[in-house]
Design a protein around this motif. Structure first.
Motif, mmCIF file in Angstrom:
data_model
loop_
_atom_site.group_PDB
_atom_site.id
_atom_site.type_symbol
_atom_site.label_atom_id
_atom_site.label_comp_id
_atom_site.label_asym_id
_atom_site.label_seq_id
_atom_site.Cartn_x
_atom_site.Cartn_y
_atom_site.Cartn_z
ATOM 1 N N LEU A 1 -16.844 -10.865 -34.281
ATOM 2 C CA LEU A 1 -16.851 -12.047 -34.949
ATOM 3 C C LEU A 1 -18.055 -11.804 -36.205
ATOM 4 O O LEU A 1 -18.841 -11.279 -36.146
ATOM 5 N N GLU A 2 -17.244 -11.923 -37.450
ATOM 6 C CA GLU A 2 -17.991 -11.686 -38.614
ATOM 7 C C GLU A 2 -18.478 -13.086 -39.259
ATOM 8 O O GLU A 2 -17.511 -13.824 -39.485
ATOM 9 N N ILE A 3 -19.661 -13.231 -39.450
ATOM 10 C CA ILE A 3 -20.144 -14.361 -40.183
ATOM 11 C C ILE A 3 -20.067 -13.980 -41.823
ATOM 12 O O ILE A 3 -20.959 -13.447 -42.056
ATOM 13 N N LEU A 4 -19.068 -14.531 -42.370
ATOM 14 C CA LEU A 4 -19.093 -14.410 -43.929
ATOM 15 C C LEU A 4 -20.005 -15.375 -44.653
ATOM 16 O O LEU A 4 -20.518 -15.017 -45.671
ATOM 17 N N LYS B 1 -18.143 -20.133 -43.103
ATOM 18 C CA LYS B 1 -17.038 -19.333 -43.211
ATOM 19 C C LYS B 1 -17.089 -18.106 -42.145
ATOM 20 O O LYS B 1 -18.250 -17.394 -42.415
ATOM 21 N N ILE B 2 -16.414 -17.709 -41.187
ATOM 22 C CA ILE B 2 -16.254 -16.799 -40.284
ATOM 23 C C ILE B 2 -14.860 -15.885 -40.326
ATOM 24 O O ILE B 2 -13.894 -16.744 -40.731
ATOM 25 N N LYS B 3 -14.777 -14.842 -39.829
ATOM 26 C CA LYS B 3 -13.740 -14.152 -39.671
ATOM 27 C C LYS B 3 -13.524 -13.669 -38.173
ATOM 28 O O LYS B 3 -14.535 -13.022 -37.641
ATOM 29 N N THR B 4 -12.484 -13.815 -37.500
ATOM 30 C CA THR B 4 -12.432 -13.587 -36.252
ATOM 31 C C THR B 4 -10.905 -13.142 -36.014
ATOM 32 O O THR B 4 -9.822 -13.699 -36.319
ATOM 33 N N GLY B 5 -10.997 -11.649 -35.668
ATOM 34 C CA GLY B 5 -9.468 -11.063 -35.533
ATOM 35 C C GLY B 5 -9.244 -10.854 -36.948
ATOM 36 O O GLY B 5 -9.999 -10.327 -37.891
ATOM 37 N N ASN B 6 -8.036 -11.241 -37.416
ATOM 38 C CA ASN B 6 -7.674 -11.164 -38.786
ATOM 39 C C ASN B 6 -7.621 -12.545 -39.569
ATOM 40 O O ASN B 6 -7.141 -12.428 -40.624
ATOM 41 N N ILE B 7 -8.290 -13.414 -39.023
ATOM 42 C CA ILE B 7 -8.130 -14.734 -39.592
ATOM 43 C C ILE B 7 -9.285 -15.190 -39.997
ATOM 44 O O ILE B 7 -10.456 -15.185 -39.328
ATOM 45 N N VAL B 8 -9.643 -15.695 -41.012
ATOM 46 C CA VAL B 8 -10.730 -16.185 -41.658
ATOM 47 C C VAL B 8 -10.621 -17.824 -41.570
ATOM 48 O O VAL B 8 -9.758 -18.388 -42.042
ATOM 49 N N LEU B 9 -11.789 -18.571 -41.117
ATOM 50 C CA LEU B 9 -11.887 -19.739 -40.744
ATOM 51 C C LEU B 9 -12.901 -20.479 -41.839
ATOM 52 O O LEU B 9 -14.264 -19.632 -41.684
ATOM 53 N N ALA B 10 -12.847 -21.536 -42.259
ATOM 54 C CA ALA B 10 -13.956 -22.212 -43.169
ATOM 55 C C ALA B 10 -13.932 -23.643 -42.504
ATOM 56 O O ALA B 10 -12.941 -24.438 -42.121
ATOM 57 N N GLY B 11 -15.412 -24.064 -42.126
ATOM 58 C CA GLY B 11 -15.660 -25.174 -41.773
ATOM 59 C C GLY B 11 -17.085 -25.393 -41.398
ATOM 60 O O GLY B 11 -17.992 -24.871 -42.116
ATOM 61 N N ASN B 12 -17.307 -25.952 -40.091
ATOM 62 C CA ASN B 12 -18.812 -26.398 -39.668
ATOM 63 C C ASN B 12 -19.044 -25.504 -38.384
ATOM 64 O O ASN B 12 -18.361 -25.198 -37.711
ATOM 65 N N ASP C 1 -23.660 -7.411 -35.594
ATOM 66 C CA ASP C 1 -22.617 -7.123 -34.947
ATOM 67 C C ASP C 1 -21.996 -7.983 -33.951
ATOM 68 O O ASP C 1 -22.125 -7.704 -32.522
ATOM 69 N N PHE C 2 -21.860 -9.238 -34.234
ATOM 70 C CA PHE C 2 -21.635 -10.216 -33.407
ATOM 71 C C PHE C 2 -20.112 -9.995 -32.683
ATOM 72 O O PHE C 2 -19.188 -9.581 -33.232
ATOM 73 N N LYS C 3 -20.374 -10.497 -31.496
ATOM 74 C CA LYS C 3 -19.010 -10.771 -30.415
ATOM 75 C C LYS C 3 -19.234 -11.935 -29.989
ATOM 76 O O LYS C 3 -20.135 -12.209 -29.473
ATOM 77 N N ASP C 4 -17.894 -12.425 -29.911
ATOM 78 C CA ASP C 4 -18.018 -13.936 -29.085
ATOM 79 C C ASP C 4 -17.987 -13.802 -27.782
ATOM 80 O O ASP C 4 -18.086 -12.517 -27.346
ATOM 81 N N VAL C 5 -18.089 -14.898 -26.842
ATOM 82 C CA VAL C 5 -18.204 -14.569 -25.343
ATOM 83 C C VAL C 5 -17.049 -14.076 -24.636
ATOM 84 O O VAL C 5 -17.017 -13.413 -23.624
ATOM 85 N N ALA C 6 -15.881 -13.869 -25.392
ATOM 86 C CA ALA C 6 -14.642 -13.287 -25.047
ATOM 87 C C ALA C 6 -14.565 -12.137 -25.365
ATOM 88 O O ALA C 6 -13.528 -11.242 -24.761
ATOM 89 N N GLY C 7 -15.577 -11.512 -25.941
ATOM 90 C CA GLY C 7 -15.625 -9.979 -26.477
ATOM 91 C C GLY C 7 -15.098 -9.661 -27.701
ATOM 92 O O GLY C 7 -14.884 -8.535 -27.937
ATOM 93 N N ASN C 8 -14.273 -10.491 -28.131
ATOM 94 C CA ASN C 8 -13.927 -10.384 -29.634
ATOM 95 C C ASN C 8 -15.045 -10.352 -30.918
ATOM 96 O O ASN C 8 -15.882 -10.960 -30.832
ATOM 97 N N LYS D 1 -8.623 -25.368 -28.333
ATOM 98 C CA LYS D 1 -8.439 -25.187 -30.083
ATOM 99 C C LYS D 1 -8.809 -23.946 -30.589
ATOM 100 O O LYS D 1 -8.930 -23.761 -31.686
ATOM 101 N N ASN D 2 -9.035 -22.842 -29.614
ATOM 102 C CA ASN D 2 -9.279 -21.598 -30.056
ATOM 103 C C ASN D 2 -10.495 -21.570 -30.807
ATOM 104 O O ASN D 2 -10.766 -20.582 -31.766
ATOM 105 N N ILE D 3 -11.615 -22.302 -30.475
ATOM 106 C CA ILE D 3 -13.061 -22.336 -31.131
ATOM 107 C C ILE D 3 -13.960 -21.198 -30.681
ATOM 108 O O ILE D 3 -14.275 -21.445 -29.517
ATOM 109 N N PRO D 4 -14.179 -20.222 -31.165
ATOM 110 C CA PRO D 4 -15.134 -19.150 -30.274
ATOM 111 C C PRO D 4 -16.380 -19.775 -30.206
ATOM 112 O O PRO D 4 -17.090 -20.501 -30.647
ATOM 113 N N THR D 5 -16.882 -19.233 -29.385
ATOM 114 C CA THR D 5 -18.362 -19.464 -28.836
ATOM 115 C C THR D 5 -19.173 -18.198 -28.923
ATOM 116 O O THR D 5 -18.857 -17.109 -28.658
ATOM 117 N N LEU D 6 -20.376 -18.033 -29.547
ATOM 118 C CA LEU D 6 -21.187 -17.087 -29.806
ATOM 119 C C LEU D 6 -22.452 -17.294 -29.172
ATOM 120 O O LEU D 6 -23.280 -18.180 -29.269
#
Length: 422
Positions: free
Chosen positions: A28-31, A48-59, A19-26, A101-106
């Protein structure tokens, strides 16, 4: 905590919860945790991660501390441009690159079991037989672990054998002779005996194999023992060696096997005489060994092998001994030959043509007694008893390739021990 352990935990998903949350309290789902990258660039690729309603793919990049991003000078490196997450053990500083760049930190500290960290620190302690001595129990050994470990060893050995076959123009008989010579040399003279076996083309050994005096003469002469004969019987070998040297244009190089740290029954004089006896008594030895279906039939090729009569009352040239008797090979020594020379070659020869090779070879090892040495004694002290050569060989390989190197994060036993307590 270190970065290697953090990557290990991420790769095998060893966390108290997801049940991850980033350092801002959002939330964060690791897909997809990504593929572990052992080259330059981010630690995990194709994630691939999901933060808010956005799915991001990358590294994804992992660090012990957020500030390591700065210390490692990743900023501006094009390899890290497609980053979607910075996962750290401790978040100690805001990184402008990620914020802009709005890259979350976990931060993972609260998601990792402290008991696991204690286990890992225990593995790193010094003065233990194996790193996990304090944690080890035979129950930590995975099912079929010993069989799989021995097959890893055989696969590694196969690479060496295939290289030797290439050097010897695919002559299996020659490679077998070189491997057996190596095994006959034991630890002290193994390399020297192999060099002697390789120094003269195997066709020469094969041509003179019907004459045991010439076989011994060739081996004794290359050892440098016949340069100054000490008795009349040595002069016979000297004469034969001089003849062979002239006939086959042999090099004058001498190899000088060692006697130090050896008990008399293992002196190179006896072992080379017994090696000559083995090849005198067995024509086409390779074909016979490859066709053998069980361990008993292999033992039969060695049971009558003995040093020549000159050695009945000697262990070295010109020195009679009060110990008198035929110098046959012992069963323990034959087992060493099977383990170190014959079975690895048999595995290599059959593995690409017979789908049952692996299990057949394992069965040979199951019928050989385990080795006796300090490493096997160490495992026994941990209640890990080797009942046969399959188990002892696997434990020796495990100790050399993982325990001595403290490579617990790549070890099947270490993996089990570092799992969350059930």
């Amino acid at each position: 905590m270190n970065e290697k352990l953090l990557q290990y935990l991420w790769n095998f998903k060893i966390f108290k919860s997801f049940d991850f949350k980033d350092v801002a309290g959002n939330e964060l789902e690791i897909l997809n945790f990504g593929k572990w990258n052992f080259d330059s660039g981010p630690d995990f690729l194709f994630a691939k991660i999901k933060t808010g309603n956005i799915v991001l793919a990358g590294n994804i990049e992992l660090h012990v501390k957020s500030s390591d991003w700065i210390f490692h000078q990743h900023a501006g490196n094009p390899e890290f441009e497609n980053l979607i997450l910075h996962a750290v053990y401790i978040h100690d500083i805001e990184i402008d690159d990620f914020k802009n760049k709005n890259i979350p930190t976990l931060e993972l500290k609260d998601y990792i079991d402290e008991n696991l960290l204690w286990k890992y620190e225990t593995l790193l302690k010094e003065n233990q037989f194996i790193p996990c001595s304090a944690l080890f129990t035979p129950k930590a050994v995975p099912f079929n672990f010993l069989e799989e470990t021995l097959l890893k060893k055989l696969d590694e050995k196969s690479i060496e054998i295939e290289a030797a076959l290439k050097r010897n123009k695919n002559n299996y008989e020659a490679v077998l002779f070189q491997n057996i010579a190596y095994a006959f040399g034991l630890k002290v003279n193994a390399q020297i005996f192999r060099q002697m076996a390789e120094h003269v083309d195997f066709s020469v050994y094969n041509k003179i194999r019907q004459n045991p005096v010439q076989l011994e003469a060739l081996l004794f002469g290359m050892s440098g023992w016949l340069d100054k004969p000490e008795d009349d019987e040595m002069k016979i070998w000297k004469r034969e060696f001089d003849f062979l040297q002239a006939k086959y244009n042999l090099s004058p190089v001498r190899f000088h096997p060692k006697f130090s740290k050896l008990r008399p029954p293992n002196f190179p004089t006896l072992r080379l005489s017994q090696l000559a006896s083995l090849y005198h008594r067995n024509q086409n030895l390779f074909s016979k060994l490859m066709a053998a279906k069980n361990i008993t039939s292999i033992y039969e090729f060695f049971e009558s092998v003995k040093a020549s009569s000159y050695w009945d009352n000697r262990f070295n040239f010109g020195k009679e001994s009060p110990v008198n008797g035929k110098k046959f090979l012992t069963k323990d020594f034959i087992d060493l030959i099977l383990i170190n020379a014959i079975l690895p070659l048999k595995y290599t020869y059959h593995k690409n043509t017979d789908e049952n090779t692996a299990e057949d070879i394992l069965e040979f090892y199951r019928h050989i007694a385990p080795e006796k040495n300090t490493i096997i004694d160490g495992w026994r002290a941990l209640n890990m008893n080797a009942e046969n050569a399959l188990e002892s060989q696997a434990l020796l390989f495990q100790y050399k390739n993982f325990c001595e190197r403290k490579d617990c994060l790549n070890c099947g036993i270490g993996f089990r021990l570092l799992q969350k307590d059930k």
